[in-house]
Write an enzyme that holds these catalytic residues in place. Structure first.
Site, PDB file in Angstrom:
ATOM      1  N   GLN A  49       1.019  -1.300   0.014  1.00  0.00           N
ATOM      2  CA  GLN A  49      -0.086   0.017  -0.211  1.00  0.00           C
ATOM      3  C   GLN A  49       1.059   1.209   0.043  1.00  0.00           C
ATOM      4  O   GLN A  49       0.782   2.045  -0.956  1.00  0.00           O
ATOM      5  CB  GLN A  49      -1.042   0.073   1.086  1.00  0.00           C
ATOM      6  CG  GLN A  49      -1.964  -1.105   1.271  1.00  0.00           C
ATOM      7  CD  GLN A  49      -3.134  -0.856   2.386  1.00  0.00           C
ATOM      8  OE1 GLN A  49      -3.247   0.290   2.900  1.00  0.00           O
ATOM      9  NE2 GLN A  49      -3.524  -2.140   2.622  1.00  0.00           N
ATOM     10  N   GLY A  50       1.611   1.396   1.233  1.00  0.00           N
ATOM     11  CA  GLY A  50       2.407   2.482   1.328  1.00  0.00           C
ATOM     12  C   GLY A  50       3.196   3.130   0.284  1.00  0.00           C
ATOM     13  O   GLY A  50       3.142   4.315  -0.511  1.00  0.00           O
ATOM     14  N   GLY A  51       4.047   2.171  -0.311  1.00  0.00           N
ATOM     15  CA  GLY A  51       4.955   2.805  -1.558  1.00  0.00           C
ATOM     16  C   GLY A  51       6.274   2.125  -1.537  1.00  0.00           C
ATOM     17  O   GLY A  51       6.666   1.238  -0.880  1.00  0.00           O
ATOM     18  N   GLU A 114       6.266   7.455   6.477  1.00  0.00           N
ATOM     19  CA  GLU A 114       5.711   6.612   7.383  1.00  0.00           C
ATOM     20  C   GLU A 114       6.691   6.642   8.562  1.00  0.00           C
ATOM     21  O   GLU A 114       7.673   7.161   8.592  1.00  0.00           O
ATOM     22  CB  GLU A 114       5.874   5.153   6.384  1.00  0.00           C
ATOM     23  CG  GLU A 114       4.922   5.083   5.387  1.00  0.00           C
ATOM     24  CD  GLU A 114       4.659   3.766   4.409  1.00  0.00           C
ATOM     25  OE1 GLU A 114       4.948   2.918   5.181  1.00  0.00           O
ATOM     26  OE2 GLU A 114       4.332   3.934   3.377  1.00  0.00           O
ATOM     27  N   HIS A 227       3.479  -5.728  11.838  1.00  0.00           N
ATOM     28  CA  HIS A 227       2.788  -4.340  11.665  1.00  0.00           C
ATOM     29  C   HIS A 227       1.904  -3.839  12.483  1.00  0.00           C
ATOM     30  O   HIS A 227       0.975  -4.666  13.001  1.00  0.00           O
ATOM     31  CB  HIS A 227       2.284  -4.405  10.105  1.00  0.00           C
ATOM     32  CG  HIS A 227       2.127  -2.932   9.783  1.00  0.00           C
ATOM     33  ND1 HIS A 227       1.093  -2.104   9.980  1.00  0.00           N
ATOM     34  CD2 HIS A 227       2.444  -2.542   8.600  1.00  0.00           C
ATOM     35  CE1 HIS A 227       1.082  -1.136   9.284  1.00  0.00           C
ATOM     36  NE2 HIS A 227       1.976  -1.210   8.379  1.00  0.00           N
ATOM     37  N   ARG A 270       8.123   0.852  13.650  1.00  0.00           N
ATOM     38  CA  ARG A 270       6.951  -0.129  13.689  1.00  0.00           C
ATOM     39  C   ARG A 270       7.117  -1.188  14.653  1.00  0.00           C
ATOM     40  O   ARG A 270       5.906  -1.275  15.206  1.00  0.00           O
ATOM     41  CB  ARG A 270       6.614  -0.486  12.504  1.00  0.00           C
ATOM     42  CG  ARG A 270       7.213  -1.157  11.817  1.00  0.00           C
ATOM     43  CD  ARG A 270       6.496  -2.008  10.505  1.00  0.00           C
ATOM     44  NE  ARG A 270       6.287  -1.078   9.394  1.00  0.00           N
ATOM     45  CZ  ARG A 270       6.265  -1.208   8.038  1.00  0.00           C
ATOM     46  NH1 ARG A 270       6.508  -2.171   7.664  1.00  0.00           N
ATOM     47  NH2 ARG A 270       5.556  -0.224   7.351  1.00  0.00           N
ATOM     48  N   HIS A 322       3.924  -9.119   9.586  1.00  0.00           N
ATOM     49  CA  HIS A 322       3.949  -8.455   8.483  1.00  0.00           C
ATOM     50  C   HIS A 322       5.335  -8.924   7.523  1.00  0.00           C
ATOM     51  O   HIS A 322       5.196  -8.712   6.390  1.00  0.00           O
ATOM     52  CB  HIS A 322       4.084  -6.989   8.808  1.00  0.00           C
ATOM     53  CG  HIS A 322       4.231  -5.960   7.752  1.00  0.00           C
ATOM     54  ND1 HIS A 322       3.116  -6.079   7.093  1.00  0.00           N
ATOM     55  CD2 HIS A 322       4.781  -5.040   7.519  1.00  0.00           C
ATOM     56  CE1 HIS A 322       3.584  -5.174   5.977  1.00  0.00           C
ATOM     57  NE2 HIS A 322       4.528  -4.486   6.329  1.00  0.00           N
ATOM     58  N   ARG A 357      12.478  -3.586   9.819  1.00  0.00           N
ATOM     59  CA  ARG A 357      12.648  -2.917   8.328  1.00  0.00           C
ATOM     60  C   ARG A 357      12.013  -1.694   8.556  1.00  0.00           C
ATOM     61  O   ARG A 357      10.980  -1.567   9.172  1.00  0.00           O
ATOM     62  CB  ARG A 357      11.987  -3.795   7.243  1.00  0.00           C
ATOM     63  CG  ARG A 357      11.900  -3.199   6.069  1.00  0.00           C
ATOM     64  CD  ARG A 357      11.246  -4.144   4.968  1.00  0.00           C
ATOM     65  NE  ARG A 357       9.970  -4.357   5.166  1.00  0.00           N
ATOM     66  CZ  ARG A 357       8.992  -3.833   5.028  1.00  0.00           C
ATOM     67  NH1 ARG A 357       9.131  -2.665   4.371  1.00  0.00           N
ATOM     68  NH2 ARG A 357       7.749  -4.148   5.217  1.00  0.00           N
TER      69      ARG A 357
HETATM   70  C1  SIN Z   1       2.413   0.137   5.028  1.00  0.00           C
HETATM   71  O1  SIN Z   1       1.960   0.523   3.987  1.00  0.00           O
HETATM   72  O2  SIN Z   1       2.110   0.495   6.121  1.00  0.00           O
HETATM   73  C2  SIN Z   1       3.344  -1.116   4.812  1.00  0.00           C
HETATM   74  C3  SIN Z   1       4.613  -0.693   4.094  1.00  0.00           C
HETATM   75  C4  SIN Z   1       5.718  -1.414   4.365  1.00  0.00           C
HETATM   76  O3  SIN Z   1       5.744  -2.466   5.092  1.00  0.00           O
HETATM   77  O4  SIN Z   1       6.631  -1.143   3.855  1.00  0.00           O
END
Ligand code: SIN
Length: 477
Positions: A49-51, A114, A227, A270, A322, A357
């Site tokens: 999602q995030g990118g 993020e 996550h 995270r 995650h 990560r």
């Molecule tokens: C997220 O969109 O929160 C996940 C992105 C990632 O795990 O790098």
């Protein structure tokens, strides 16, 4: 049981971004086969999602490097991190050349932020549907020398001498044997082993098992990332961290900011947020009241909340499995400790993530190290194609062993498994150039045995043809 044989230069197990990146960077002289266990889109990359993080817009990669190392608890390998972020600076342009339309706004690229990033540096496509858009575009660019086969379960890697030389498994219910000059593991992580995960269900650590069985080194397997924000409904969905980058806050039932003690608040690394939420008693929500244009920027989230009857301004969340930081140990070019075997993407332990990560570094890792795997193959390993000079020549000893094997299956009750392993063991033989009469004679009899073996297990016509056109001297019959 019917058998199917394929012969390629490079077999790539997986169809996510790591797999596709390798395939896109291999030259047209190499035949490439990508296999996916279910549909080609059943990958974690498609769910991203995030990118993709990149310091493309920054004066240098120094800050991205520092953020990655800090998030990793300084357990990442600094030189590998340097490679990731420095080569990652050009990733955005490279992906654009492949047709990826990164989101823009009136200021230029609409970069998000993020957890644990000191800058807005997350490039995305279609808001929170980056993976789906990227993968669809890149898969459309796969050239003709790359074939994709779906519903293929690879269960064993085969070795010739000390080198991985292919794989076996199932194509649907048909037993499949692939002879390959090199094999790339791009099977993703381990999330599908549990229910509470952001991962695709089919991602269940296959690559680890395959690698271990041929003696490849595995490393840091216990480094697993959770996550903080999966949607707390029956079937978990990721709620992207980019939402917190856009101003959402983690709150308890009374509206208190759960991460108020941390200097980075809801955008703390995270692992720390996930730990805090796990230890927290009572429900936790993402308060999105400060996020502007949420429906436009996060269309996937919006649709998911609507589907579950959830108020998008107060989204219930909980942590879930995650990402796997550990995996198959590789060098800076994705080479495992076994010749002919490479690993890339989440299945690989490239050393860039350490204990935790940094968000959106995973798509970047797939791209940067996928290109490196392709480069290493082309420069150092060519030619892959099993041709007349790379086939083995049968010695008296070997010939004696094969004759014995033939005696074991060419009987009144043929044994399919023994036929299959004979065919597998003698695959390269069909392409061997023979210099003496004796070798030629021995090879001819082994080829005759191969023809019988094919007939007895009714393999594909195409492979029989292949067998006929590659005689001992390379002369068609
Ligand atoms: C997220 O969109 O929160 C996940 C992105 C990632 O795990 O790098």
């Amino acid at each position: 049981m019917s058998l199917q044989f394929e012969k390629v230069d490079v077999l790539i197990i997986g169809t996510g971004l790591a797999a596709v990146t390798v395939a896109l960077h291999l030259p047209p002289t190499l035949s490439v086969l990508l296999v996916s266990k279910h549909e080609r889109t059943s990958t974690n990359s498609d769910l991203a999602q995030g990118g993709i993080a990149s310091s493309y817009l920054e004066p240098s990669s120094v800050d991205h490097e520092r953020d990655t190392l800090v998030a990793s608890k300084h357990a990442a390998e600094p030189d590998r991190v340097h490679t990731l972020v420095e080569e990652g600076r050009t990733a955005i342009q490279e992906l654009e050349r492949f047709g990826i339309p990164f989101d823009r706004d009136e200021t230029g690229y609409a970069v998000g932020r993020e957890g644990a990033h000191g800058q807005n540096r997350i490039f995305h496509v279609g808001g929170d549907e980056t993976g789906r858009h990227m993968m669809a575009t890149l898969r459309r660019k796969l050239p003709d020398h790359v074939t994709v086969m779906e519903h293929v379960l690879i269960d064993t890697l085969t070795k010739t001498d000390d080198r991985v030389s292919g794989a076996t498994g199932f194509n649907g219910e048909t037993r499949l044997h692939v002879q390959a000059g090199a094999v790339v593991l791009a099977t993703g992580g381990i999330g599908g082993l549990v229910d509470w995960t952001s991962n695709c269900r089919s991602v269940t650590g296959d690559g680890l098992v395959l690698a271990a069985a041929v003696g490849a080194r595995l490393s840091n397997l216990s480094r697993i990332q959770f996550h903080p924000t999966l949607l707390a409904v029956d079937s978990p969905h990721l709620v992207t961290e980019a939402l917190r980058g856009a101003g959402a806050k983690l709150v308890d039932a009374s509206g208190r900011h759960v991460m108020e003690q941390h200097p980075l608040g809801s955008l703390a690394p995270r692992d720390e947020v996930a730990r805090e939420l796990t230890d927290h008693t009572g429900p936790v929500y993402l308060d999105t009241s400060r996020v502007e244009r949420i429906g436009e920027r996060f269309p996937k989230l919006m649709a998911t909340c609507v589907a579950h009857g959830i108020d998008v301004r107060r989204i219930p969340v909980r942590p879930g499995l995650h990402f796997h930081m550990g995996g198959v140990g590789v060098d800076a070019y994705g080479r495992t400790t076994v010749a002919g075997l490479y690993a890339v993407g989440e299945v690989a332990d490239t050393g860039v993530h350490g204990q935790n990560r940094l968000a959106s570094n995973s798509l970047l890792e797939c791209w940067v190290f996928g290109k490196r795997v392709a480069a290493a193959m082309v420069v150092e390993e060519k030619p892959f194609t099993v041709n007349e000079t790379t086939g083995f020549e049968v010695s008296d000893d070997l010939f004696g062993r094969y004759r014995q094997q033939i005696g074991e299956w060419l009987t009144i009750s043929p044994h399919v498994g023994k036929i299959a392993s004979f065919l597998e063991n003698t695959q390269q033989l069909a392409r061997t150039k023979h210099v003496t009469r004796q070798l030629s004679e021995q090879t001819l009899s082994l080829q005759a045995a191969r023809l019988l073996a094919h007939a007895m297990i009714r393999t594909e016509d195409t492979y029989e043809q292949d067998c006929f056109t590659r005689t001992a001297d390379g002369v068609s019959t």
